[in-house]
Design an enzyme around this catalytic site. Structure first.
Site, PDB file in Angstrom:
ATOM      1  CB  SER A  49      -0.851  -0.029   1.273  1.00 24.56           C
ATOM      2  OG  SER A  49      -1.433   1.216   1.518  1.00 24.56           O
TER       3      SER A  49
ATOM      4  CE  LYS B  11      -1.475  -4.613   3.496  1.00 20.81           C
ATOM      5  NZ  LYS B  11      -1.756  -5.881   2.844  1.00 20.81           N
TER       6      LYS B  11
ATOM      7  CE1 TYR C 199      -3.868  -2.782   5.584  1.00 24.36           C
ATOM      8  CE2 TYR C 199      -3.335  -0.481   5.150  1.00 24.36           C
ATOM      9  CZ  TYR C 199      -3.617  -1.752   4.691  1.00 24.36           C
ATOM     10  OH  TYR C 199      -3.630  -1.993   3.346  1.00 24.36           O
TER      11      TYR C 199
HETATM   12  P1  NAD Z   1     -10.976  -6.879   1.166  1.00 27.48           P
HETATM   13  O1  NAD Z   1     -11.180  -6.860   2.635  1.00 27.48           O
HETATM   14  O2  NAD Z   1     -12.132  -6.561   0.298  1.00 27.48           O
HETATM   15  O3  NAD Z   1     -10.385  -8.295   0.706  1.00 27.48           O
HETATM   16  C1  NAD Z   1      -9.566  -9.081   1.528  1.00 27.48           C
HETATM   17  C2  NAD Z   1     -10.133 -10.497   1.507  1.00 27.48           C
HETATM   18  O4  NAD Z   1      -9.299 -11.324   2.319  1.00 27.48           O
HETATM   19  C3  NAD Z   1     -11.546 -10.583   2.083  1.00 27.48           C
HETATM   20  O5  NAD Z   1     -12.380 -11.295   1.180  1.00 27.48           O
HETATM   21  C4  NAD Z   1     -11.374 -11.327   3.398  1.00 27.48           C
HETATM   22  O6  NAD Z   1     -12.505 -12.124   3.697  1.00 27.48           O
HETATM   23  C5  NAD Z   1     -10.135 -12.150   3.122  1.00 27.48           C
HETATM   24  N1  NAD Z   1      -9.361 -12.512   4.321  1.00 27.48           N
HETATM   25  C6  NAD Z   1      -8.890 -11.686   5.289  1.00 27.48           C
HETATM   26  N2  NAD Z   1      -8.254 -12.406   6.241  1.00 27.48           N
HETATM   27  C7  NAD Z   1      -8.318 -13.710   5.856  1.00 27.48           C
HETATM   28  C8  NAD Z   1      -7.851 -14.929   6.412  1.00 27.48           C
HETATM   29  N3  NAD Z   1      -7.216 -14.974   7.586  1.00 27.48           N
HETATM   30  N4  NAD Z   1      -8.093 -16.081   5.738  1.00 27.48           N
HETATM   31  C9  NAD Z   1      -8.758 -16.069   4.550  1.00 27.48           C
HETATM   32  N5  NAD Z   1      -9.222 -14.951   3.975  1.00 27.48           N
HETATM   33  C10 NAD Z   1      -9.011 -13.776   4.619  1.00 27.48           C
HETATM   34  O7  NAD Z   1      -9.759  -5.894   0.863  1.00 27.48           O
HETATM   35  P2  NAD Z   1      -9.276  -5.299  -0.539  1.00 27.48           P
HETATM   36  O8  NAD Z   1      -9.661  -3.871  -0.578  1.00 27.48           O
HETATM   37  O9  NAD Z   1      -9.655  -6.195  -1.631  1.00 27.48           O
HETATM   38  O10 NAD Z   1      -7.704  -5.336  -0.298  1.00 27.48           O
HETATM   39  C11 NAD Z   1      -6.919  -6.429  -0.737  1.00 27.48           C
HETATM   40  C12 NAD Z   1      -5.483  -6.225  -0.288  1.00 27.48           C
HETATM   41  O11 NAD Z   1      -5.010  -4.981  -0.801  1.00 27.48           O
HETATM   42  C13 NAD Z   1      -5.298  -6.141   1.225  1.00 27.48           C
HETATM   43  O12 NAD Z   1      -4.082  -6.786   1.557  1.00 27.48           O
HETATM   44  C14 NAD Z   1      -5.197  -4.659   1.498  1.00 27.48           C
HETATM   45  O13 NAD Z   1      -4.434  -4.398   2.644  1.00 27.48           O
HETATM   46  C15 NAD Z   1      -4.480  -4.190   0.249  1.00 27.48           C
HETATM   47  N6  NAD Z   1      -4.739  -2.768  -0.078  1.00 27.48           N
HETATM   48  C16 NAD Z   1      -6.027  -2.334  -0.177  1.00 27.48           C
HETATM   49  C17 NAD Z   1      -6.284  -0.987  -0.466  1.00 27.48           C
HETATM   50  C18 NAD Z   1      -7.686  -0.459  -0.518  1.00 27.48           C
HETATM   51  O14 NAD Z   1      -7.886   0.745  -0.351  1.00 27.48           O
HETATM   52  N7  NAD Z   1      -8.705  -1.288  -0.793  1.00 27.48           N
HETATM   53  C19 NAD Z   1      -5.215  -0.118  -0.663  1.00 27.48           C
HETATM   54  C20 NAD Z   1      -3.914  -0.601  -0.562  1.00 27.48           C
HETATM   55  C21 NAD Z   1      -3.687  -1.940  -0.263  1.00 27.48           C
HETATM   56  C1  WQD Z   2      -9.146   9.873   0.883  1.00 30.43           C
HETATM   57  C2  WQD Z   2      -9.307  11.380   1.115  1.00 30.43           C
HETATM   58  C3  WQD Z   2      -9.574  11.932   3.426  1.00 30.43           C
HETATM   59  C4  WQD Z   2     -13.465   9.982   3.950  1.00 30.43           C
HETATM   60  C5  WQD Z   2      -6.647   4.819   3.016  1.00 30.43           C
HETATM   61  C6  WQD Z   2      -5.579   4.115   3.784  1.00 30.43           C
HETATM   62  C7  WQD Z   2      -4.512   3.602   2.861  1.00 30.43           C
HETATM   63  C8  WQD Z   2      -5.113   2.766   1.718  1.00 30.43           C
HETATM   64  C9  WQD Z   2      -6.243   3.472   1.049  1.00 30.43           C
HETATM   65  C10 WQD Z   2      -5.078   0.459   2.355  1.00 30.43           C
HETATM   66  C11 WQD Z   2      -8.519  11.890   2.328  1.00 30.43           C
HETATM   67  C12 WQD Z   2     -10.821  12.276   2.656  1.00 30.43           C
HETATM   68  C13 WQD Z   2     -12.288  10.455   3.418  1.00 30.43           C
HETATM   69  C14 WQD Z   2     -14.473  10.900   4.342  1.00 30.43           C
HETATM   70  C15 WQD Z   2     -13.052  12.697   3.613  1.00 30.43           C
HETATM   71  N1  WQD Z   2      -5.689   1.545   2.220  1.00 30.43           N
HETATM   72  N2  WQD Z   2     -12.079  11.789   3.251  1.00 30.43           N
HETATM   73  N3  WQD Z   2     -14.230  12.232   4.142  1.00 30.43           N
HETATM   74  O1  WQD Z   2      -6.828   7.877   3.784  1.00 30.43           O
HETATM   75  O2  WQD Z   2      -5.957   8.194   1.423  1.00 30.43           O
HETATM   76  O3  WQD Z   2      -6.065   5.939   2.360  1.00 30.43           O
HETATM   77  O4  WQD Z   2      -7.189   3.929   2.016  1.00 30.43           O
HETATM   78  O5  WQD Z   2      -3.910   0.233   2.205  1.00 30.43           O
HETATM   79  O6  WQD Z   2      -3.638   2.856   3.632  1.00 30.43           O
HETATM   80  O7  WQD Z   2      -5.004   5.029   4.723  1.00 30.43           O
HETATM   81  O8  WQD Z   2      -8.152   7.054   1.765  1.00 30.43           O
HETATM   82  O9  WQD Z   2     -10.510   7.138   1.084  1.00 30.43           O
HETATM   83  O10 WQD Z   2      -9.957   7.238   3.529  1.00 30.43           O
HETATM   84  O11 WQD Z   2      -9.423   9.190   2.096  1.00 30.43           O
HETATM   85  O12 WQD Z   2     -12.874  13.913   3.479  1.00 30.43           O
HETATM   86  O13 WQD Z   2     -15.535  10.523   4.850  1.00 30.43           O
HETATM   87  O14 WQD Z   2     -10.684  11.640   1.412  1.00 30.43           O
HETATM   88  O15 WQD Z   2      -9.318  12.906   4.420  1.00 30.43           O
HETATM   89  O16 WQD Z   2      -8.081  13.178   2.013  1.00 30.43           O
HETATM   90  P1  WQD Z   2      -6.707   7.376   2.400  1.00 30.43           P
HETATM   91  P2  WQD Z   2      -9.591   7.582   2.137  1.00 30.43           P
END
Ligand code: NAD
Ligand code: WQD
Length: 340
Positions: free
Chosen positions: A124, A152, A148
């Site tokens: 991330s 990572k 979190y």
């Molecule tokens: P998500 O929660 O929708 O998907 C994760 C999936 O993993 C879920 O279906 C959950 O049920 C499963 N899971 C969690 N723990 C488990 C376990 N112990 N055993 C089996 N299954 C398990 O999340 P996402 O948004 O699809 O994110 C996927 C990956 O990308 C994650 O590692 C997340 O940290 C990373 N990521 C997400 C974002 C974002 O904003 N969505 C941003 C950056 C990184």
């Molecule tokens: C985006 C912008 C908020 C909600 C997070 C995690 C990051 C990654 C992605 C997993 C910011 C603003 C948000 C609201 C708002 N996840 N905001 N009102 O914080 O960039 O990233 O998700 O890895 O690790 O930190 O994403 O969508 O929460 O926010 O004003 O109700 O929207 O302040 O500027 P963020 P976000």
């Protein structure tokens, strides 16, 4: 040979499975539905017209996971499975460290035991902490501000050590920026539990009438309109990046690390405007205090992924909003029929 997709029922995982099936990969999904719904599996089949194997397994249970390695001819693993909510990780650090770290260790141990060499890890942009400048390059300093993010970064460090010790491994660390949007079918998308923390799902819940108004967290950042700037990327573009990463691993590349974003920064108010245009819905909002832990600006330099993976995000912000809206308006209660 098959691709094991851990967390393949989740938001990014489900979109990636659709792309993998499209490219005729054999897919094995493992998920425990801790943050997803079994209906997703039917929806993936409906979109792709193809089948895959599925195991309901908690990846922290290494014996249950070993069965999957025994029963399948796996040659690569894409590891999405993790807990991902920043705020929740502050309240429940032990759950986050346990799930995210043990999951990954179990997978890496079984990969070694079953001689599986190719691994794609969902990292991330959070590992860049509060970057000194934007755009962010892959070699920027790494730091985190919450459990979190710490999971990572710890896993990235683990991977770097493991790859140093074993040069037969091929690993792609993919650092996602802000994934939004949904599949064009409107059949799969993001469905957070309870009140969304992230911007786009919050906006779609306001648009569909489930929440009253958006709170914009801070209007006094050092950004063009004072609100936070992020690099939003369409989840289908992100999914396609995983296919390109798998191809790259097949060239025996060792450890590689890429930013997956668009390279463009949009403010919260830009997104509100773009969403209103795409959906025809007014989004009432109020500017409130900054959210603790937020940074002003975060967007990627994507030239490394562009040149080394031959991958570039294609969908623009209006398409991201259109697809998010189609998903939410077709599924106002998400995958399950409940009322918030
Ligand atoms: P998500 O929660 O929708 O998907 C994760 C999936 O993993 C879920 O279906 C959950 O049920 C499963 N899971 C969690 N723990 C488990 C376990 N112990 N055993 C089996 N299954 C398990 O999340 P996402 O948004 O699809 O994110 C996927 C990956 O990308 C994650 O590692 C997340 O940290 C990373 N990521 C997400 C974002 C974002 O904003 N969505 C941003 C950056 C990184
Ligand atoms: C985006 C912008 C908020 C909600 C997070 C995690 C990051 C990654 C992605 C997993 C910011 C603003 C948000 C609201 C708002 N996840 N905001 N009102 O914080 O960039 O990233 O998700 O890895 O690790 O930190 O994403 O969508 O929460 O926010 O004003 O109700 O929207 O302040 O500027 P963020 P976000």
């Amino acid at each position: 040979m098959g691709v094991l997709v851990n967390g393949g029922a989740g938001y990014i995982g489900s979109h990636t499975v659709v792309e993998l099936l499209e490219e005729n990969h054999d897919v094995i999904i493992v998920d425990n539905f801790s943050n997803s719904d079994p209906i997703v599996l039917d929806r993936i089949k409906e979109i792709s017209g193809k089948d895959f194997k599925f195991y309901k397994v908690d990846i922290t249970d290494i014996e249950a996971l070993e069965k999957v390695f025994k029963e399948n001819n796996i040659d690569s693993v894409i590891h999405f499975a993790a807990y991902k909510a920043v705020g929740e990780s502050v309240a429940k650090p032990l759950e986050y460290y346990s799930n995210n770290l043990i999951n990954t260790l179990n997978v890496l141990n079984l990969m070694r035991k079953y001689n599986v060499k190719d691994f794609v890890f969902s990292s991330s942009a959070t590992v860049y902490g509060d970057p000194e400048s934007c755009p962010i390059f892959e070699d920027f300093p790494l730091s985190t501000t919450n459990p979190y993010g710490a999971t990572k970064l710890m896993i990235e460090d683990m991977i770097r050590d493991i790859c140093k010790a074993d040069d037969s491994l091929n690993v792609a660390i993919l650092r996602y920026f802000n994934p939004v949007g949904a599949h064009i079918s409107g059949l799969i998308g993001e469905e957070p539990n309870g009140i969304p923390n992230n911007l786009m799902p919050y906006i779609t819940k306001v648009a569909v009438g489930k929440l009253e108004k958006l709170s914009v967290f801070g209007g006094d950042y050092n950004t063009p309109d004072g609100t936070g700037v992020r690099d939003y990327i369409h989840v289908v573009d992100l999914a396609k990046g995983h296919i390109k990463a798998l191809d790259k691993l097949k060239s025996n590349c060792g450890l590689v690390t890429y930013n997956l974003g668009t390279g463009n920064g949009y403010s919260v108010l830009d997104i509100v405007k773009a969403f209103s245009l795409a959906s025809g819905k007014e989004i009432p909002y109020e500017i409130v205090e900054r959210r603790p832990g937020d940074i002003a600006m975060c967007y990627a330099d994507t030239s490394k992924a562009n040149s080394e993976l031959g991958w570039k995000a294609e969908f623009d912000i209006s398409r991201m909003c259109e697809d998010s809206w189609r998903w939410q308006s077709n599924n106002p209660n998400g995958y399950v029929n409940y009322d918030m």
